[in-house]
Enzyme design. Structure first.
Site, PDB file in Angstrom:
ATOM      1  N   ASN A 141      60.982-138.083 -15.852  1.00 53.05           N
ATOM      2  CA  ASN A 141      61.848-138.641 -14.796  1.00 53.05           C
ATOM      3  C   ASN A 141      61.556-137.981 -13.448  1.00 53.05           C
ATOM      4  OD1 ASN A 141      64.131-136.669 -13.806  1.00 53.05           O
ATOM      5  ND2 ASN A 141      63.658-136.196 -15.942  1.00 53.05           N
ATOM      6  N   SER A 205      54.378-144.375 -16.068  1.00 50.13           N
ATOM      7  CA  SER A 205      54.485-143.135 -16.844  1.00 50.13           C
ATOM      8  C   SER A 205      54.344-143.392 -18.334  1.00 50.13           C
ATOM      9  CB  SER A 205      55.861-142.510 -16.597  1.00 50.13           C
ATOM     10  OG  SER A 205      56.878-143.459 -16.948  1.00 50.13           O
ATOM     11  N   THR A 210      59.398-142.044 -23.047  1.00 47.43           N
ATOM     12  CA  THR A 210      59.902-142.500 -24.344  1.00 47.43           C
ATOM     13  C   THR A 210      60.858-143.683 -24.196  1.00 47.43           C
ATOM     14  OG1 THR A 210      61.836-141.054 -24.239  1.00 47.43           O
ATOM     15  CG2 THR A 210      59.837-140.127 -25.248  1.00 47.43           C
ATOM     16  N   THR A 217      67.363-144.364 -18.286  1.00 49.81           N
ATOM     17  CA  THR A 217      67.108-144.376 -16.835  1.00 49.81           C
ATOM     18  C   THR A 217      66.957-145.796 -16.265  1.00 49.81           C
ATOM     19  OG1 THR A 217      64.730-144.208 -17.207  1.00 49.81           O
ATOM     20  CG2 THR A 217      65.910-142.131 -16.851  1.00 49.81           C
ATOM     21  N   GLY A 221      58.838-151.809 -15.988  1.00 54.78           N
ATOM     22  CA  GLY A 221      57.397-151.633 -16.171  1.00 54.78           C
ATOM     23  C   GLY A 221      56.602-152.589 -15.312  1.00 54.78           C
ATOM     24  N   TYR A 474      58.171-150.565  -3.251  1.00 54.11           N
ATOM     25  CA  TYR A 474      57.850-149.233  -3.771  1.00 54.11           C
ATOM     26  C   TYR A 474      57.057-148.485  -2.689  1.00 54.11           C
ATOM     27  CZ  TYR A 474      56.208-145.978  -7.417  1.00 54.11           C
ATOM     28  OH  TYR A 474      55.944-144.885  -8.189  1.00 54.11           O
TER      29      TYR A 474
HETATM   30  P1  FAD Z   1      63.197-137.889 -19.585  1.00 54.67           P
HETATM   31  O1  FAD Z   1      62.583-137.613 -18.271  1.00 54.67           O
HETATM   32  O2  FAD Z   1      62.952-136.918 -20.672  1.00 54.67           O
HETATM   33  O3  FAD Z   1      64.764-138.065 -19.405  1.00 54.67           O
HETATM   34  C1  FAD Z   1      65.292-138.882 -18.407  1.00 54.67           C
HETATM   35  C2  FAD Z   1      66.810-138.958 -18.533  1.00 54.67           C
HETATM   36  O4  FAD Z   1      67.151-139.664 -19.707  1.00 54.67           O
HETATM   37  C3  FAD Z   1      67.476-137.601 -18.668  1.00 54.67           C
HETATM   38  O5  FAD Z   1      68.740-137.653 -18.067  1.00 54.67           O
HETATM   39  C4  FAD Z   1      67.634-137.433 -20.171  1.00 54.67           C
HETATM   40  O6  FAD Z   1      68.684-136.569 -20.492  1.00 54.67           O
HETATM   41  C5  FAD Z   1      67.916-138.863 -20.594  1.00 54.67           C
HETATM   42  N1  FAD Z   1      67.460-139.171 -21.948  1.00 54.67           N
HETATM   43  C6  FAD Z   1      66.195-139.120 -22.418  1.00 54.67           C
HETATM   44  N2  FAD Z   1      66.172-139.501 -23.703  1.00 54.67           N
HETATM   45  C7  FAD Z   1      67.452-139.802 -24.044  1.00 54.67           C
HETATM   46  C8  FAD Z   1      68.074-140.223 -25.249  1.00 54.67           C
HETATM   47  N3  FAD Z   1      67.382-140.450 -26.363  1.00 54.67           N
HETATM   48  N4  FAD Z   1      69.413-140.409 -25.241  1.00 54.67           N
HETATM   49  C9  FAD Z   1      70.141-140.208 -24.116  1.00 54.67           C
HETATM   50  N5  FAD Z   1      69.598-139.790 -22.963  1.00 54.67           N
HETATM   51  C10 FAD Z   1      68.265-139.597 -22.929  1.00 54.67           C
HETATM   52  N6  FAD Z   1      59.846-145.192 -14.227  1.00 54.67           N
HETATM   53  C11 FAD Z   1      59.856-146.531 -14.372  1.00 54.67           C
HETATM   54  O7  FAD Z   1      60.884-147.085 -14.753  1.00 54.67           O
HETATM   55  N7  FAD Z   1      58.750-147.275 -14.102  1.00 54.67           N
HETATM   56  C12 FAD Z   1      57.585-146.707 -13.705  1.00 54.67           C
HETATM   57  O8  FAD Z   1      56.591-147.395 -13.489  1.00 54.67           O
HETATM   58  C13 FAD Z   1      57.544-145.292 -13.582  1.00 54.67           C
HETATM   59  N8  FAD Z   1      56.411-144.658 -13.209  1.00 54.67           N
HETATM   60  C14 FAD Z   1      56.385-143.299 -13.133  1.00 54.67           C
HETATM   61  C15 FAD Z   1      55.183-142.662 -12.818  1.00 54.67           C
HETATM   62  C16 FAD Z   1      55.135-141.287 -12.755  1.00 54.67           C
HETATM   63  C17 FAD Z   1      53.848-140.614 -12.418  1.00 54.67           C
HETATM   64  C18 FAD Z   1      56.275-140.517 -13.015  1.00 54.67           C
HETATM   65  C19 FAD Z   1      56.224-139.029 -12.962  1.00 54.67           C
HETATM   66  C20 FAD Z   1      57.467-141.139 -13.327  1.00 54.67           C
HETATM   67  C21 FAD Z   1      57.544-142.532 -13.386  1.00 54.67           C
HETATM   68  N9  FAD Z   1      58.719-143.195 -13.729  1.00 54.67           N
HETATM   69  C22 FAD Z   1      58.734-144.561 -13.856  1.00 54.67           C
HETATM   70  C23 FAD Z   1      59.939-142.430 -13.990  1.00 54.67           C
HETATM   71  C24 FAD Z   1      60.114-142.021 -15.468  1.00 54.67           C
HETATM   72  O9  FAD Z   1      58.919-142.156 -16.177  1.00 54.67           O
HETATM   73  C25 FAD Z   1      61.217-142.841 -16.107  1.00 54.67           C
HETATM   74  O10 FAD Z   1      62.453-142.454 -15.534  1.00 54.67           O
HETATM   75  C26 FAD Z   1      61.296-142.747 -17.630  1.00 54.67           C
HETATM   76  O11 FAD Z   1      62.123-143.780 -18.078  1.00 54.67           O
HETATM   77  C27 FAD Z   1      61.810-141.432 -18.155  1.00 54.67           C
HETATM   78  O12 FAD Z   1      61.582-141.408 -19.556  1.00 54.67           O
HETATM   79  P2  FAD Z   1      61.392-140.019 -20.326  1.00 54.67           P
HETATM   80  O13 FAD Z   1      61.248-140.341 -21.762  1.00 54.67           O
HETATM   81  O14 FAD Z   1      60.331-139.222 -19.728  1.00 54.67           O
HETATM   82  O15 FAD Z   1      62.825-139.360 -20.070  1.00 54.67           O
END
Ligand code: FAD
Length: 552
Positions: A141, A205, A210, A217, A221, A474
């Site tokens: 995130n 990402s 996941t 969040t 996509g 964006y």
């Molecule tokens: P995390 O970062 O691990 O967690 C995010 C939040 O969700 C936290 O508050 C966590 O507590 C909560 N959470 C995670 N898993 C659970 C669960 N099982 N139950 C309850 N709460 C949970 N986002 C987009 O939507 N589209 C894009 O194209 C995009 N591109 C990106 C590109 C880059 C380079 C980066 C760094 C980020 C990008 N993002 C994008 C943002 C990010 O990838 C998203 O927010 C993604 O959905 C986060 O998923 P994660 O599994 O990494 O969650």
């Protein structure tokens, strides 16, 4: 010991992969002109892990032992590197903090449950001990959604869902797949793909994020134009709470009061732990193509995207970059030789002869999926709209390259940071009628912030998703940092965010709220909207045990 793999603690992605520009001759001059950065200067080495000051874990031996009995030895850890990896996401603020050894508070332990029953037992034990639980998906995130509160006195558990990574079932008759929340993008698509299905959710990402994180969040996509945002894709889910499981059955639509499903989507861990999600899936398309187009101006590109959104065409990707971002994309091309160099030269000559100002040229990608005849029909429809707005098709080459390289771009941020420049993004969505206004306001806001800071900054933009009533813009911004990189970043970021809410855009289209966007929530959803949301969080989590401080 747990087998869940994580990204490197100091940046994006895996060790050993890095952005490389020696084979891209236009890149160094581009960066020099854009932000004044001289790439001939050597990179600065970042801290080694041993140089970080990692706060000691506050978890007692008894508590660690109790949790270990619940999830098994080897699935609870207080290891420093594990706790650091679970402290932040991957926003530029996160990367700047970690590189500056700014770690006022980390989780005290990381717990890896194997299934929903173990999640439930960990949640019960944590709440009984008045500990804080922060669910962790892939840690990607960029809104400060994972940050432990610096003043938190209680024990903080990072609950990593990484072992819940299986597609549990596919209801082939309904096109619904039930998938565990910790599964990452490539694993989901591999498991579905083996049976001829796709979920069609590909955030940038994708490689490290996941399903649970996407849902928590409200992710979107690059193919959401066709498949929907995660809020559309999510049909049912299960979430662990201290007193039981919220089970939302997968039904196509429901008229059962305010949607609890929608309350959970975007909840960022504030309401409980999502363990399973039932998503709509589609048969893997027979044909998938991304074509490149050029438009003479941003306005022409925008008008074409608007008309495509209103037309019978339903492309999977609609994306157009402004002139600055198009310049950036062209500068990251590898050196072209022979026929390809001649073709590019020839095309530019033709466009100039047609009266195009090449400085204003805007690059667009449009994606098509489905049967061969459907794709052919869609391309015809889109092609005529593109031509009507003065654009031209430039074939499969640029689109195929974009498709291959899209997951590499995040490595560029680390490359720039190593050389003293910060780059980050802000995105919004607004009605078509206000899109140009939002675009102008965000550009003006960033440039005014740069002037105030006295830096030579850069901002570029693309339209990334189209809807019937509007689109997502964006923005990517970059500048050479001075003595206070985070303070400087916050000035630019705040100016852009403020411009969104002042001009009819949302605070965030798909990057969630975390702590980074929370100051604008009232301006975005109104005082009464915030009051309802606060009521929800307070009543659902009276002890503030679930990821406190996020969103509000
Ligand atoms: P995390 O970062 O691990 O967690 C995010 C939040 O969700 C936290 O508050 C966590 O507590 C909560 N959470 C995670 N898993 C659970 C669960 N099982 N139950 C309850 N709460 C949970 N986002 C987009 O939507 N589209 C894009 O194209 C995009 N591109 C990106 C590109 C880059 C380079 C980066 C760094 C980020 C990008 N993002 C994008 C943002 C990010 O990838 C998203 O927010 C993604 O959905 C986060 O998923 P994660 O599994 O990494 O969650």
């Amino acid at each position: 010991m747990t087998s869940v793999e994580h990204m490197k603690w100091w940046g994006w992605g895996v060790e050993g992969v890095a952005f490389e520009h020696s084979n891209k001759p236009d890149f160094a001059p581009f960066v020099k002109q854009a932000v004044g950065l001289d790439l001939r200067k050597p990179a600065q080495a970042h801290l080694s892990f041993d140089e970080l000051t990692v706060p000691a874990s506050r978890a007692s031996e008894e508590f660690i032992a109790e949790l270990s009995t619940l999830v098994g030895q080897g699935h609870v850890t207080t290891d420093d590197q594990e706790r650091v990896v679970h402290t932040y996401g991957k926003s530029i603020r996160d990367l700047l903090r970690i590189r500056a050894n700014d770690l006022p508070r980390t989780p005290d332990l990381v717990v890896y449950p194997a299934d929903e029953a173990e999640v439930a037992s960990v949640v019960a034990a944590a709440v009984a001990a008045d500990a804080v639980i922060i669910p962790f998906g892939g840690g990607t995130n960029i809104a400060g959604s994972l940050d432990p509160q610096p003043t938190e006195e209680r024990v903080i558990i990072s609950l990593d869902l990484g072992r819940l990574d299986r597609v549990l079932s596919i209801d082939e008759g309904s096109g619904l797949a039930t998938i565990q929340a910790g599964a990452q993008g490539p694993s989901i698509e591999a498991q579905l793909g083996a049976k001829g299905w796709t979920m069609g959710h590909f955030p940038d990402s994708f490689t490290h994020s996941t399903l649970g994180g996407w849902v928590a969040t409200r992710s979107s996509g690059m193919q959401s134009d066709k498949y929907g945002d995660i809020a559309d894709i999510t049909k049912g889910l299960r979430m662990v709470r201290p007193n039981g499981i919220v089970a939302i059955r997968p039904v196509p639509s429901a008229s059962t009061g305010p949607s609890v499903r929608e309350m959970i989507i975007g909840s960022e861990g504030r309401l409980g732990i999502i363990t399973e999600v039932t998503v709509q899936v589609h048969r893997t398309p027979a044909v998938r193509e991304v074509l490149g187009y050029f438009f003479p101006t941003w306005e022409a590109g925008l008008a074409a995207m608007h008309e495509i959104a209103e037309s019978d065409a339903s492309p999977s990707v609609t994306r157009v970059s402004n002139a600055r971002e198009s310049g950036f994309s062209l500068a990251t091309r590898k050196a072209s030789t022979g026929v390809s160099a001649q073709v590019t030269k020839g095309l530019m000559k033709v466009l100039t002869a047609r009266g195009w100002d090449l400085e204003q040229l805007c690059l667009s990608f449009i994606g098509y999926e489905g049967s061969a005849s459907h794709v052919r029909y869609e391309k015809g429809l889109v092609g005529s709209i593109v031509r009507k707005h003065g654009g031209i098709g430039v074939g499969k080459g640029p689109g195929a390259l974009y498709d291959q390289k899209k997951f590499d771009t995040p490595y560029l941020r680390d490359f720039l940071l190593d050389r003293g420049a910060a780059a980050d993004v802000s995105e919004t969505a607004a009605p078509w009628s206000r899109l140009q206004e939002v675009y102008d306001a965000a550009n003006d806001a960033a440039n005014a912030a740069y002037d105030k800071l006295g830096v030579h900054g850069w901002i570029m933009c693309h339209l990334s998703h189209s809807y019937h009533s509007g689109a997502c813009l964006y923005f990517t911004f970059a500048f050479i940092t001075g003595d206070d990189p985070i303070g400087e970043y916050e000035q630019v970021k705040s100016a852009i965010q403020q411009s969104f809410v002042d001009h009819g855009g949302t605070l965030s289209h798909h990057h969630a709220v975390g702590v980074e966007h929370s100051p604008w929530m009232e301006q975005d959803i109104s005082t009464e909207g915030v009051a309802i949301m606060r009521g929800l969080f307070d009543s659902a989590d009276p002890g503030s045990n679930f990821n406190p401080g996020k969103i509000l």
